[in-house]
Design a protein around this motif. Structure first.
Motif, PDB file in Angstrom:
ATOM      1  N   GLU A  91       5.831  12.638  -0.195  1.00 51.74           N
ATOM      2  CA  GLU A  91       6.058  11.276   0.269  1.00 51.74           C
ATOM      3  C   GLU A  91       5.052  11.024   1.397  1.00 51.74           C
ATOM      4  O   GLU A  91       5.094  11.701   2.423  1.00 51.74           O
ATOM      5  CB  GLU A  91       7.488  11.192   0.805  1.00 51.74           C
ATOM      6  N   PRO A  92       4.133  10.081   1.200  1.00 47.98           N
ATOM      7  CA  PRO A  92       3.085   9.908   2.206  1.00 47.98           C
ATOM      8  C   PRO A  92       3.614   9.551   3.600  1.00 47.98           C
ATOM      9  O   PRO A  92       3.066   9.999   4.596  1.00 47.98           O
ATOM     10  CB  PRO A  92       2.234   8.775   1.636  1.00 47.98           C
ATOM     11  N   ARG A  93       4.695   8.772   3.652  1.00 45.22           N
ATOM     12  CA  ARG A  93       5.207   8.385   4.981  1.00 45.22           C
ATOM     13  C   ARG A  93       5.752   9.590   5.733  1.00 45.22           C
ATOM     14  O   ARG A  93       5.655   9.667   6.954  1.00 45.22           O
ATOM     15  CB  ARG A  93       6.257   7.274   4.836  1.00 45.22           C
ATOM     16  N   LYS A  94       6.313  10.553   4.999  1.00 47.19           N
ATOM     17  CA  LYS A  94       6.812  11.790   5.641  1.00 47.19           C
ATOM     18  C   LYS A  94       5.647  12.588   6.206  1.00 47.19           C
ATOM     19  O   LYS A  94       5.711  13.123   7.313  1.00 47.19           O
ATOM     20  CB  LYS A  94       7.531  12.674   4.609  1.00 47.19           C
ATOM     21  N   LEU A  95       4.579  12.658   5.427  1.00 39.59           N
ATOM     22  CA  LEU A  95       3.402  13.417   5.835  1.00 39.59           C
ATOM     23  C   LEU A  95       2.829  12.830   7.131  1.00 39.59           C
ATOM     24  O   LEU A  95       2.457  13.560   8.058  1.00 39.59           O
ATOM     25  CB  LEU A  95       2.364  13.315   4.718  1.00 39.59           C
TER      26      LEU A  95
ATOM     27  N   VAL B 251       5.610   0.289 -10.948  1.00 45.75           N
ATOM     28  CA  VAL B 251       6.813   0.300 -10.116  1.00 45.75           C
ATOM     29  C   VAL B 251       7.954   1.074 -10.787  1.00 45.75           C
ATOM     30  O   VAL B 251       9.113   0.786 -10.563  1.00 45.75           O
ATOM     31  CB  VAL B 251       7.275  -1.142  -9.784  1.00 45.75           C
ATOM     32  N   ASN B 252       7.585   2.092 -11.594  1.00 45.16           N
ATOM     33  CA  ASN B 252       8.660   2.849 -12.242  1.00 45.16           C
ATOM     34  C   ASN B 252       9.273   3.908 -11.328  1.00 45.16           C
ATOM     35  O   ASN B 252      10.326   4.436 -11.604  1.00 45.16           O
ATOM     36  CB  ASN B 252       8.139   3.526 -13.520  1.00 45.16           C
ATOM     37  N   GLY B 253       8.616   4.207 -10.221  1.00 46.72           N
ATOM     38  CA  GLY B 253       9.151   5.234  -9.319  1.00 46.72           C
ATOM     39  C   GLY B 253       8.565   5.054  -7.923  1.00 46.72           C
ATOM     40  O   GLY B 253       7.745   4.159  -7.707  1.00 46.72           O
ATOM     41  N   ALA B 254       8.975   5.918  -7.008  1.00 51.83           N
ATOM     42  CA  ALA B 254       8.559   5.777  -5.605  1.00 51.83           C
ATOM     43  C   ALA B 254       7.078   6.138  -5.419  1.00 51.83           C
ATOM     44  O   ALA B 254       6.534   6.942  -6.180  1.00 51.83           O
ATOM     45  CB  ALA B 254       9.423   6.682  -4.744  1.00 51.83           C
TER      46      ALA B 254
ATOM     47  N   GLN C 208       1.276  -0.367   4.068  1.00 50.91           N
ATOM     48  CA  GLN C 208       1.123  -0.703   5.493  1.00 50.91           C
ATOM     49  C   GLN C 208       1.186   0.536   6.358  1.00 50.91           C
ATOM     50  O   GLN C 208       0.422   0.683   7.313  1.00 50.91           O
ATOM     51  CB  GLN C 208       2.213  -1.682   5.919  1.00 50.91           C
ATOM     52  N   ALA C 209       2.106   1.444   6.000  1.00 53.40           N
ATOM     53  CA  ALA C 209       2.261   2.667   6.794  1.00 53.40           C
ATOM     54  C   ALA C 209       0.996   3.529   6.758  1.00 53.40           C
ATOM     55  O   ALA C 209       0.762   4.338   7.646  1.00 53.40           O
ATOM     56  CB  ALA C 209       3.466   3.460   6.301  1.00 53.40           C
ATOM     57  N   MET C 210       0.157   3.359   5.735  1.00 54.30           N
ATOM     58  CA  MET C 210      -1.087   4.130   5.633  1.00 54.30           C
ATOM     59  C   MET C 210      -2.239   3.423   6.354  1.00 54.30           C
ATOM     60  O   MET C 210      -3.384   3.864   6.285  1.00 54.30           O
ATOM     61  CB  MET C 210      -1.483   4.360   4.166  1.00 54.30           C
TER      62      MET C 210
ATOM     63  N   VAL D  85      10.941  -1.915  -5.842  1.00 54.65           N
ATOM     64  CA  VAL D  85       9.923  -0.855  -5.773  1.00 54.65           C
ATOM     65  C   VAL D  85       8.597  -1.423  -5.252  1.00 54.65           C
ATOM     66  O   VAL D  85       7.888  -0.758  -4.496  1.00 54.65           O
ATOM     67  CB  VAL D  85       9.752  -0.148  -7.135  1.00 54.65           C
ATOM     68  N   SER D  86       8.275  -2.665  -5.617  1.00 54.50           N
ATOM     69  CA  SER D  86       7.034  -3.258  -5.119  1.00 54.50           C
ATOM     70  C   SER D  86       7.086  -3.359  -3.593  1.00 54.50           C
ATOM     71  O   SER D  86       6.098  -3.087  -2.898  1.00 54.50           O
ATOM     72  CB  SER D  86       6.802  -4.637  -5.747  1.00 54.50           C
ATOM     73  N   ALA D  87       8.263  -3.736  -3.066  1.00 51.16           N
ATOM     74  CA  ALA D  87       8.409  -3.836  -1.600  1.00 51.16           C
ATOM     75  C   ALA D  87       8.213  -2.462  -0.963  1.00 51.16           C
ATOM     76  O   ALA D  87       7.610  -2.341   0.114  1.00 51.16           O
ATOM     77  CB  ALA D  87       9.780  -4.408  -1.249  1.00 51.16           C
ATOM     78  N   ASP D  88       8.688  -1.432  -1.634  1.00 51.71           N
ATOM     79  CA  ASP D  88       8.531  -0.082  -1.101  1.00 51.71           C
ATOM     80  C   ASP D  88       7.053   0.329  -1.106  1.00 51.71           C
ATOM     81  O   ASP D  88       6.552   0.943  -0.152  1.00 51.71           O
ATOM     82  CB  ASP D  88       9.381   0.884  -1.928  1.00 51.71           C
ATOM     83  N   PHE D  89       6.334  -0.013  -2.169  1.00 51.01           N
ATOM     84  CA  PHE D  89       4.891   0.269  -2.214  1.00 51.01           C
ATOM     85  C   PHE D  89       4.165  -0.492  -1.103  1.00 51.01           C
ATOM     86  O   PHE D  89       3.230   0.028  -0.485  1.00 51.01           O
ATOM     87  CB  PHE D  89       4.301  -0.108  -3.585  1.00 51.01           C
TER      88      PHE D  89
END
Ligand code: ME8
Length: 511
Positions: free
Chosen positions: A309-313, A14-17, A83-85, A74-78
């Motif tokens: 950013e996978p969600r952008k893709l 969780v050191n980065g996005a 889920q988005a994938m 960061v964990s929540a963002d992961f």
């Protein structure tokens, strides 16, 4: 009783996005999990976040947050990215959870009780970015004297009291494990790498740190926190309920496959089985590693500003389109490059044209000329049989590929049938039969529906939403969408819903 199948992704730092590399591993693992569920297994699919260690502590400090608050964010963002994938994980593990602390401390106690841990002093190189210790001989020295790890990460000299794990004592047992289980490490190139690393001799491993405290306390040793990799790897048994071997989930251990990137094969194929053997716990059955994604030939990095950013893709191209691209574009074990033209070509040629048009052409002929009623098969011609046999062979062919995690080959097997179906529809020209032999037209369309059903069923793990849509249009009820159901034909005469396109072509937005 369904047989258990346990599959995991790495737990991400969780050191980065999150970026596309993380999404890739999770999507590949998800595809295998979905395939195994559809093939009648009782699946447990685990993913989550790795939250301790110096790297996370430093990132939190840079963000002006406590490590826990930073990890929460960061964990929540992961989790949101996961889920988005469309990832169908059964649990989400965080190494800062109490269940995990209990599990790690018990694993430590067992390893210590077996005589495999001793107190010493570590003096040597450490790369915070990799959270790994390196031998002098592994490093590269730049003209300015700066040393870097094989991964390119900067290293620093560390000197501190430390507990050590007797890794050196496990060399023979590890070699025996690889020898007796040729499929333990995949692909072969990585297996060979690990083999030569272990044959080269193993040093004892420093497994505690004393110069910071963002970690799990070593039981009975104030001032020591566990080395983050010992902590992180343990997640795979924590989620099965360890140390409670009566837990319902303990039946899933040992894992059928740990899916990982090639960067972390050594931790999974060397350290992890050695820790487990020392503690008297069964080792996982397979470590399946994949290659690296680069972008337009360049390594992804924050400084180059090309981190995807996978969600952008997914916003740009669509979720199933991206899932398909990632698993089709490169062999799993190999490295690959992603680019806009490559994605567009996969979407427009293979999804929109080969598969989308095939379904649309077949289904609209049924809608227009047969009132949307599913026709029956007739006496099968050689051409009909050729196609149906290819379609019937798909479950075995795809299963063999999935068991080796050669996702691109599984897709190639499916596309062979799609291409054969396109050849068949052109040869049989059902649109022309509408005027000359309506009965035969129905028979041809039924062969196509049955073929597309097999194709769409086998593609569900790769593209769940689009294939649900396609199976719905083919009149396949939800309960008949697994592999076993393929042996029961659809009822003649059912009414099919109005066909609608599944894969729109990608059109460049107006400049
Ligand atoms: O290593 N291409 O976490 P991490 C393909 N916390 N895959 C990539 C990639 C790329 N360019 N970049 C990253 C850790 N990955 C540890 C794991 S497990 C007990 C602890 C993927 O956040 C790939 O799966 O650095 C790689 O192994 C993983 O992200 C590393 O994630």
């Amino acid at each position: 009783m369904k047989s258990a199948f346990y599959i995991t992704t790495p737990i991400y730092y969780v050191n980065g996005a999150p970026h596309i590399g993380h999404a890739y591993t999770s999507i590949a693992t998800d595809t295998l999990a979905r395939f195994k569920r559809m093939d009648g297994h009782d699946v447990f699919f685990l993913t989550g976040t790795d939250e301790h260690g110096q790297k996370v502590e430093q990132a939190a400090a840079a963000a002006g947050l406590t490590p826990q608050a930073f990890a929460d964010k960061v964990s929540a963002d992961f989790q949101d990215m996961t889920q988005a994938m469309g990832v169908s994980n059964d649990d989400w593990i965080r190494t800062t959870e109490e269940r995990h602390k209990q599990s790690c401390q018990e694993l430590w106690r067992r390893i210590a009780a077996s005589g495999n841990i001793y107190l010493g002093h570590y003096e040597g190189w450490y790369a915070v970015r990799d959270e790994a210790f390196y031998d002098e001989s592994e490093l590269t020295t730049a003209p300015d004297g700066k040393k870097t790890a094989p991964s390119g990460a900067p290293v620093e000299w560390v000197r501190e009291p430390s507990y050590f794990f007797r890794l050196s004592a496990w060399q023979d047992k590890l070699l025996e494990l690889y020898e007796n289980n040729p499929d333990f490490i995949a692909p072969t190139s990585r297996r060979n790498e690990v083999l030569s690393f272990v044959k080269g001799g193993l040093h004892d491993l420093s497994v505690s740190r004393t110069t910071f405290n963002w970690g799990i306390p070593v039981p009975g040793a104030p001032g020591h926190v566990m080395y983050v990799w010992l902590d992180a790897l343990t997640n795979y048994i924590t989620a099965c309920g360890f140390p409670d071997e009566d837990a319902a989930r303990w039946r899933f251990w040992p894992a059928d496959a740990h899916v990982v990137g090639k960067d972390i094969i050594r931790f999974h194929a060397v350290y992890w089985p050695a820790f487990l053997m020392a503690a008297g716990i069964p080792v996982p059955k397979r470590i399946s590693s994949h290659g690296w994604w680069v972008v337009e030939g360049e390594k992804m990095s924050k400084s180059l500003g090309n981190v995807i950013e996978p969600r952008k893709l997914v916003e740009t191209y669509g979720l199933d389109q991206i899932r398909y691209f990632l698993l089709r574009e490169k062999p799993f074990g190999a490295d690959g490059s992603m680019s806009h033209p490559a994605i567009v070509s996969r979407i427009n040629v293979e999804l929109a044209n080969d598969l989308g048009n095939l379904a649309q052409r077949s289904l609209s002929l049924i809608a227009r000329n047969l009132g949307g009623v599913l026709p029956a098969r007739g006496a099968l011609t050689e051409d009909d049989l050729g196609l149906l046999n290819a379609a019937n062979g798909l479950p075995d062919a795809v299963r063999a590929c999935m068991d080796r995690q050669t996702f691109h080959e599984a897709l190639e097997e499916i596309w062979k049938v799609i291409r054969a179906a396109n050849g068949y529809i052109d040869r049989q020209a059902p649109w022309a039969l509408n005027k000359t032999d309506k009965v035969r037209m129905g028979e041809v369309l039924r062969v196509l529906v049955d073929t597309i059903r097999a194709v769409a069923t086998m593609l569900q793990p790769f593209m769940p939403a689009s294939m649900a849509n396609m199976l719905e249009q083919l009149g396949v009820p939800e309960h008949a969408r697994d592999i076993a159901a393929l042996s029961a034909p659809l009822a003649d005469g059912i009414h099919l819903p109005a066909p609608r396109g599944v894969f729109p072509r990608y059109v460049e937005p107006a400049a």
